[in-house]
Design a protein around this motif. Sequence first.
Motif, PDB file in Angstrom:
ATOM      1  N   GLY A 309      34.316 -20.461  69.239  1.00 36.23           N
ATOM      2  CA  GLY A 309      34.308 -19.265  68.425  1.00 36.23           C
ATOM      3  C   GLY A 309      32.928 -18.699  68.168  1.00 36.23           C
ATOM      4  N   ILE A 310      32.899 -17.388  67.886  1.00 33.12           N
ATOM      5  CA  ILE A 310      31.709 -16.702  67.386  1.00 33.12           C
ATOM      6  C   ILE A 310      32.031 -16.269  65.962  1.00 33.12           C
ATOM      7  CG2 ILE A 310      30.113 -14.772  67.689  1.00 33.12           C
ATOM      8  CD1 ILE A 310      30.969 -14.693  70.634  1.00 33.12           C
ATOM      9  N   GLU A 314      32.324 -16.437  57.648  1.00 35.61           N
ATOM     10  CA  GLU A 314      33.467 -17.303  57.966  1.00 35.61           C
ATOM     11  C   GLU A 314      34.504 -16.601  58.828  1.00 35.61           C
ATOM     12  OE1 GLU A 314      33.625 -20.580  57.416  1.00 35.61           O
ATOM     13  OE2 GLU A 314      31.545 -20.225  56.794  1.00 35.61           O
ATOM     14  N   ASP A 315      34.211 -15.369  59.237  1.00 32.52           N
ATOM     15  CA  ASP A 315      35.149 -14.612  60.068  1.00 32.52           C
ATOM     16  C   ASP A 315      34.890 -14.892  61.547  1.00 32.52           C
ATOM     17  OD1 ASP A 315      36.313 -13.397  57.836  1.00 32.52           O
ATOM     18  OD2 ASP A 315      34.824 -11.770  57.855  1.00 32.52           O
ATOM     19  N   VAL A 316      35.960 -15.169  62.290  1.00 29.26           N
ATOM     20  CA  VAL A 316      35.851 -15.309  63.743  1.00 29.26           C
ATOM     21  C   VAL A 316      35.840 -13.920  64.352  1.00 29.26           C
ATOM     22  CG1 VAL A 316      36.894 -16.247  65.827  1.00 29.26           C
ATOM     23  CG2 VAL A 316      37.041 -17.535  63.695  1.00 29.26           C
ATOM     24  N   GLU A 346      23.901  -6.752  65.558  1.00 29.28           N
ATOM     25  CA  GLU A 346      24.430  -7.398  64.348  1.00 29.28           C
ATOM     26  C   GLU A 346      23.664  -8.682  64.037  1.00 29.28           C
ATOM     27  OE1 GLU A 346      26.265  -7.871  61.079  1.00 29.28           O
ATOM     28  OE2 GLU A 346      27.345  -6.405  62.348  1.00 29.28           O
ATOM     29  N   PRO A 347      23.046  -8.785  62.847  1.00 32.05           N
ATOM     30  CA  PRO A 347      22.367 -10.037  62.482  1.00 32.05           C
ATOM     31  C   PRO A 347      23.375 -11.052  61.948  1.00 32.05           C
ATOM     32  CG  PRO A 347      22.104  -8.437  60.722  1.00 32.05           C
ATOM     33  CD  PRO A 347      22.870  -7.736  61.820  1.00 32.05           C
ATOM     34  N   GLY A 348      23.018 -12.313  62.031  1.00 27.28           N
ATOM     35  CA  GLY A 348      23.838 -13.343  61.407  1.00 27.28           C
ATOM     36  C   GLY A 348      24.981 -13.879  62.242  1.00 27.28           C
ATOM     37  N   LEU A 349      25.052 -13.489  63.522  1.00 24.90           N
ATOM     38  CA  LEU A 349      26.092 -14.067  64.377  1.00 24.90           C
ATOM     39  C   LEU A 349      25.792 -15.538  64.627  1.00 24.90           C
ATOM     40  CD1 LEU A 349      26.648 -11.323  67.119  1.00 24.90           C
ATOM     41  CD2 LEU A 349      28.145 -11.843  65.183  1.00 24.90           C
TER      42      LEU A 349
END
Length: 367
Positions: A309-310, A314-316, A346-349
């Motif tokens: 997962g990415i 906490e969202d996939v 997008e930051p924080g992936l």
Amino acid sequence: MSFQIAVGCNIRKSPYFDATVADGVVSFSVYNHMFAPSHFGDPEGEYRALLDKVVMWDVSCERQVELAGPDAEQLMRYLTPRDISGTVIGQGRYVPMCDYDGNLINDPVLQKLADDCFWLSIADSDILLWAQAIAAERGLDVRVTEPDASPLGVQGPCADDVVADLFGDWVRELKYFWFRETDLDGIPILLARSGWSKQGGFELYLRDARQGTELYKRVKEAGVQYGIIPSAPSDIERIESGLLSYGADARYGVNPFEAGLGAFVGLDRDDDFVGKAALQKMMKEGIRRRRVGLVIVGDKISGFTHPHGIYLGEDVVGTVTEAVYSPRLEKNIAVALLNSEIADDEPGLEADIGAERRLAWVSKLPF
């Protein structure tokens, strides 16, 4: 953990099987119900030989599906969303194939041998059965068979030299995806400028399985002066180059738009084809995912054996389909399916790599 796959009668062996065993193959996978060499003991060394010199691949698991007869072109047009009008004898075309729901079910190379004869050089799914069923249901006058044709790949910067030494300098003028029917001292071959790498090369479609060991030997001998080694398609190089791997990046439930193949979908065609209505609906409603490159920070990873997962919080928000460490880029790189609403910057992936999550960022393909 280590395990073995038994070499049984239910999985076919290629015409080059004995030659690859004699050459020291240490690992096989199963592809199109055949044993396919995975590597010969040094995957990174084989990758570097592909970049710097030349390698030879047993890729006979890349099976052919032949459409022959008066309605061969009609069937071919119906099987793919790509408009193949204008394709001439001796030319190849990349032709995605979908089911009636618009799911990608294969991404073969079409080769036109005659006005009434086409080959599909397929990835890992049962297109022979699919095409036979559609031809029968539509009442078409066409024979759908698997011909005696087994590709042997020659790839890398010196591939032109090796193949020219075998067949003559005319091979240097062969355009990408074009082919010529020829022979090597009586060994019948369809010779195509193609192959699953961005390093350039050829595929020698052997048309007499009995001569597999001899052809393998001839190619190896011709390549000695150029440093040829036995190898297999390189996951590292294909990810660096952004090449799609059907079965890894895309399997059932992924459509051609998500897989980055929208340019090969002719929704404005006047004629019908499998999946047309579903693909038109997808375009109208919007594409939910897109195929991207991903850089994963941190220490060298050993690679994935299944999707991960990415996450954004906490969202996939996507799936890493395959990841490797790139010696050339000195980075962990991956291909992934990412939700369309996630911006490239997008930051924080974070990418799940099994034992932990690591920060990651989107990169264009090819790397």
